[in-house]
Design a protein around this motif. Structure first.
Motif, short mmCIF file in Angstrom:
data_model
loop_
_atom_site.label_atom_id
_atom_site.label_comp_id
_atom_site.label_asym_id
_atom_site.label_seq_id
_atom_site.Cartn_x
_atom_site.Cartn_y
_atom_site.Cartn_z
N GLU A 267 0.82 -1.21 0.00
CA GLU A 267 0.00 0.00 0.00
C GLU A 267 0.85 1.25 0.00
OE1 GLU A 267 -2.15 3.46 1.54
OE2 GLU A 267 -0.46 2.43 2.46
N GLU A 268 1.97 1.22 0.72
CA GLU A 268 2.80 2.42 0.86
C GLU A 268 3.50 2.82 -0.43
OE1 GLU A 268 2.60 4.30 3.25
OE2 GLU A 268 1.98 3.16 5.00
N VAL A 269 3.49 1.95 -1.43
CA VAL A 269 4.13 2.28 -2.71
C VAL A 269 3.14 2.21 -3.86
CG1 VAL A 269 6.47 1.69 -2.02
CG2 VAL A 269 4.99 -0.11 -2.91
N GLY A 270 1.85 2.36 -3.56
CA GLY A 270 0.85 2.46 -4.61
C GLY A 270 0.02 1.24 -4.87
N SER A 271 0.31 0.12 -4.20
CA SER A 271 -0.51 -1.09 -4.27
C SER A 271 -0.45 -1.80 -5.61
CB SER A 271 -2.00 -0.79 -3.94
OG SER A 271 -2.12 -0.30 -2.63
N GLY A 272 0.48 -1.44 -6.48
CA GLY A 272 0.55 -2.04 -7.81
C GLY A 272 1.37 -3.30 -7.84
N SER A 273 0.81 -4.41 -7.37
CA SER A 273 1.51 -5.69 -7.38
C SER A 273 0.48 -6.82 -7.39
CB SER A 273 2.42 -5.83 -6.16
OG SER A 273 1.65 -5.98 -4.98
N MET A 274 0.96 -8.05 -7.56
CA MET A 274 0.05 -9.19 -7.58
C MET A 274 -0.65 -9.40 -6.24
SD MET A 274 2.76 -12.37 -7.40
CE MET A 274 1.50 -13.60 -7.18
N SER A 275 -0.03 -8.90 -5.16
CA SER A 275 -0.64 -9.05 -3.84
C SER A 275 -1.16 -7.72 -3.29
CB SER A 275 0.38 -9.64 -2.86
OG SER A 275 1.57 -8.87 -2.84
N GLY A 276 -1.00 -6.64 -4.03
CA GLY A 276 -1.49 -5.34 -3.60
C GLY A 276 -2.95 -5.14 -3.94
N ALA A 277 -3.51 -4.02 -3.47
CA ALA A 277 -4.93 -3.76 -3.68
C ALA A 277 -5.27 -3.52 -5.14
CB ALA A 277 -5.37 -2.56 -2.83
N ARG A 278 -4.30 -3.11 -5.96
CA ARG A 278 -4.55 -2.97 -7.39
C ARG A 278 -4.54 -4.34 -8.09
NH1 ARG A 278 -4.01 2.35 -9.36
NH2 ARG A 278 -2.93 3.76 -7.92
N GLY A 279 -3.97 -5.34 -7.44
CA GLY A 279 -3.91 -6.67 -8.02
C GLY A 279 -5.22 -7.42 -7.87
N SER A 280 -5.18 -8.70 -8.24
CA SER A 280 -6.41 -9.49 -8.35
C SER A 280 -6.70 -10.35 -7.13
CB SER A 280 -6.30 -10.40 -9.58
OG SER A 280 -5.25 -11.35 -9.41
N PHE A 281 -5.92 -10.24 -6.05
CA PHE A 281 -6.02 -11.18 -4.94
C PHE A 281 -7.44 -11.26 -4.39
CE2 PHE A 281 -4.34 -12.22 -0.40
CZ PHE A 281 -4.60 -13.56 -0.61
N LEU A 282 -7.99 -10.13 -3.96
CA LEU A 282 -9.33 -10.13 -3.39
C LEU A 282 -10.36 -10.60 -4.42
CD1 LEU A 282 -11.40 -9.50 -1.20
CD2 LEU A 282 -11.32 -7.10 -1.90
N GLU A 283 -10.27 -10.09 -5.62
CA GLU A 283 -11.24 -10.48 -6.66
C GLU A 283 -11.17 -11.97 -6.95
OE1 GLU A 283 -12.38 -9.44 -11.32
OE2 GLU A 283 -10.92 -8.21 -10.22
N ASP A 284 -9.95 -12.52 -7.00
CA ASP A 284 -9.81 -13.95 -7.29
C ASP A 284 -10.50 -14.79 -6.23
OD1 ASP A 284 -8.31 -13.36 -9.51
OD2 ASP A 284 -6.37 -13.75 -8.57
N VAL A 285 -10.30 -14.44 -4.96
CA VAL A 285 -10.91 -15.23 -3.88
C VAL A 285 -12.42 -15.06 -3.89
CG1 VAL A 285 -11.06 -15.53 -1.38
CG2 VAL A 285 -8.83 -15.17 -2.46
N VAL A 286 -12.89 -13.84 -4.07
CA VAL A 286 -14.34 -13.61 -4.09
C VAL A 286 -14.99 -14.38 -5.23
CG1 VAL A 286 -16.14 -11.87 -4.44
CG2 VAL A 286 -14.23 -11.39 -2.90
#
Length: 432
Positions: A267-286
Motif C-alpha cells: 500500500e505504501e508504494v501504490g498497491s501495484g503488485s500481484m498481492s497489492g490492492a490494485r492486483g487481483s487477490f481479493l477479486e480472485d478469492v471472491v
C-alpha cells in the motif's frame, strides 16, 4: 460503550502484534497464527476448494493475507462484510547486492520504501527482517523462511554538528548517500549480511536464492503518556488496522453474510503488485467463493458485490499539539476519541454519504464514539486501499482509521483507548 479495563482490551496485545511483525511477511505469519488459534485453516490457491457454510479459512499470497468465514446464505443473497488493511509500512529495503564498503566501513545497501520520515531513522538500533527463498522450493510453492537478525547490527549515525553547521537551518538527507546503514568495520574476519541472514535461516549462503528484507527498529513497542494510555511503536500504520481487523473477525459471530478480512502488501508504494490492492487477490478469492455458493447463477458476482460493504481500516491523523494549524479546524480528531471517518471530496478516500452513514450507525450500535477527518483545502491528503479496491470491484467502501501522531515516523504514537473502540466498531460491521 466497550469496557476499557486493561484485562479485557489491553493495549499490550497490539504491542505484542507489532513486536511480532517487523516485516510484511512476519505480519502475515502473525495474522495466520492468530487465525489458526481461532479455528481458521489455510487454503492454497493452487488447490481446488470445497467449502461448506461456516467454513473459516485464510489464503496467503506473498506479503498479503485474506481470511474469510463463509456465511450460511449464498453470497449473492446475503453479500459480504469486508475489512481491509495493509501489512507494509515505510522502511528501508535491502538491495540484492547489499555489500557496500567505503571509508574503512562495511555498510548495507538499501533503498527507501514508501514515504518515510527518514530523519527519524537516524541514531536508532536497527535490524534486518523478512523472508528468504530457498533453493529447494518448487516454482508454484517456493520454500521460504522468516528471518530476523538478533541484536541490533545496523545503525544510521548522524553527522556531528561540528561537521555540518548548516543543519541548524534544516536537515536534508540524500537517500543514495546518507541512508546507508553501517554494519561493521571493513574487516575480512566479520561475516557480511548475506552470511548472517543465511545463518538466521539455518541454511548455507548458497541455498538462499532470493530475499525480501527490510530494516526494522529493534526497540519494542512501549507505553508512554502521563496516564500510560499512549502506545509508542513502529509500523502502527497499518499494523494497528491489521490487528483490529483480525481481532474483530476472530471474535465475530457467524451469520448469513460472508465475513472477509484482506490485509494487502505494498500500500505504501501504490498497491501495484500481484498481492497489492490494485492486483487481483481479493477479486480472485471472491470469484471462487461466489462460484462455490452460486455455481449456476451467471449474475452471482455482481449481485454479491451490490450487497456487500468494505471498511478500509487504515490509520488517521490526530490533531497535532504544536502544528494544529495544519489541520482543518472543524475536523481535528483526538487520540482516544474513537474511530475516524475519513472524507475527501476528490476521492482520495472512498467514503460517501451512504457508506459513511452506514459505518456511523454501526458505531452507534456498538456504543462507540466516532470522529471525522477532512484535509485542509490547501493541503493534499494521503491514500488508502479503499478507493483502489472500490474501483476494482465496485464495492461500497468507507475509509476509517484510528487516530495517531507521527505517521510514517520510525516511531509512531497512538492511544491504547482506541484499540477496543476500533475492534468493537469492526465487529459491529461484521455482525450487521
Amino acid at each position: 460503550m466497550p469496557d476499557l479495563s486493561p484485562g479485557l482490551f489491553p493495549g499490550a496485545d497490539l504491542r505484542a502484534f507489532v513486536d511480532a511483525s517487523p516485516s510484511p511477511s512476519h505480519a502475515v505469519a502473525e495474522l495466520a497464527r492468530r487465525l489458526t488459534g481461532a479455528g481458521f485453516t489455510e487454503l492454497a490457491e493452487t488447490d481446488a476448494w470445497s467449502l461448506s457454510p461456516g467454513a473459516a479459512h485464510y489464503v496467503v499470497r506473498h506479503g498479503s493475507l485474506l481470511a474469510f468465514r463463509l456465511g450460511s446464505a449464498p453470497l449473492a443473497e446475503a453479500g459480504m462484510r469486508l475489512v481491509g488493511a495493509h501489512t507494509d509500512s515505510p522502511t528501508l529495503r535491502v538491495r540484492p547486492r547489499s555489500d557496500v564498503r567505503q571509508a574503512g566501513y562495511r555498510l548495507v545497501g538499501v533503498e527507501p520504501y514508501g514515504g518515510g520520515l527518514w530523519h527519524t531513522w537516524l541514531d536508532r538500533e536497527l535490524t534486518v527482517a523478512g523472508r528468504v527463498v530457498l533453493r529447494s522450493g518448487s516454482p508454484t510453492r517456493p520454500s521460504t523462511a522468516l528471518v530476523r537478525l538478533d541484536g541490533a547490527p545496523l545503525r544510521l549515525p548522524s553527522l556531528a554538528i561540528h561537521l555540518d553547521r548548516g543543519v541548524r537551518e534544516g536537515l536534508t538527507l540524500d537517500p543514495q548517500r546518507h541512508l546507508v546503514p553501517v554494519w561493521s568495520r571493513d574487516l575480512d574476519t566479520e561475516p557480511g549480511l548475506t552470511a548472517a541472514v543465511a545463518d538466521a535461516a539455518g541454511v548455507r549462503a548458497d541455498e538462499v536464492v532470493g530475499a525480501d528484507l527490510v530494516l526494522a527498529d529493534t526497540q519494542p513497542a512501549g507505553v508512554t503518556g502521563a496516564d500510560g494510555t499512549w502506545i509508542a511503536a513502529p509500523r502502527l500504520d497499518d499494523l494497528a488496522g491489521c490487528h483490529a481487523g483480525v481481532t474483530a473477525l476472530a471474535g465475530a459471530a457467524p451469520g448469513e453474510r460472508t465475513q472477509v478480512l484482506v490485509a494487502n502488501d505494498h500500500e505504501e508504494v501504490g498497491s501495484g503488485s500481484m498481492s497489492g490492492a490494485r492486483g487481483s487477490f481479493l477479486e480472485d478469492v471472491v470469484r471462487r467463493l461466489v462460484a462455490i455458493t452460486d455455481p449456476d447463477d451467471p449474475q452471482a458476482l455482481p449481485r454479491t458485490i451490490a450487497r456487500s460493504r468494505l471498511v478500509s481500516a487504515d490509520m488517521a491523523h490526530a490533531v497535532h499539539p504544536t502544528r494544529h494549524d495544519r489541520h482543518e479546524p472543524a475536523h481535528a480528531p483526538q487520540l482516544g476519541g474513537g474511530p475516524v471517518v475519513k472524507v475527501n471530496a476528490n476521492q482520495a478516500y472512498a467514503t460517501d454519504a451512504a457508506s459513511g452513514g452506514w459505518f456511523v450507525e454501526r458505531c452507534a450500535e456498538a456504543g462507540v464514539p466516532f470522529q471525522y477527518f477532512v484535509s485542509r483545502a490547501d493541503l493534499p491528503c494521503g491514500s488508502t486501499i479503499g478507493p483502489l479496491t472500490a474501483t476494482r470491484l465496485g464495492l461500497a467502501t468507507v475509509d476509517v482509521g484510528a487516530p495517531m501522531l507521527a505517521m510514517h515516523s520510525c516511531r509512531e504514537l497512538a492511544s491504547a483507548l482506541d484499540v477496543p473502540l476500533m475492534v468493537a466498531a469492526l465487529t459491529a460491521c461484521y455482525s450487521d
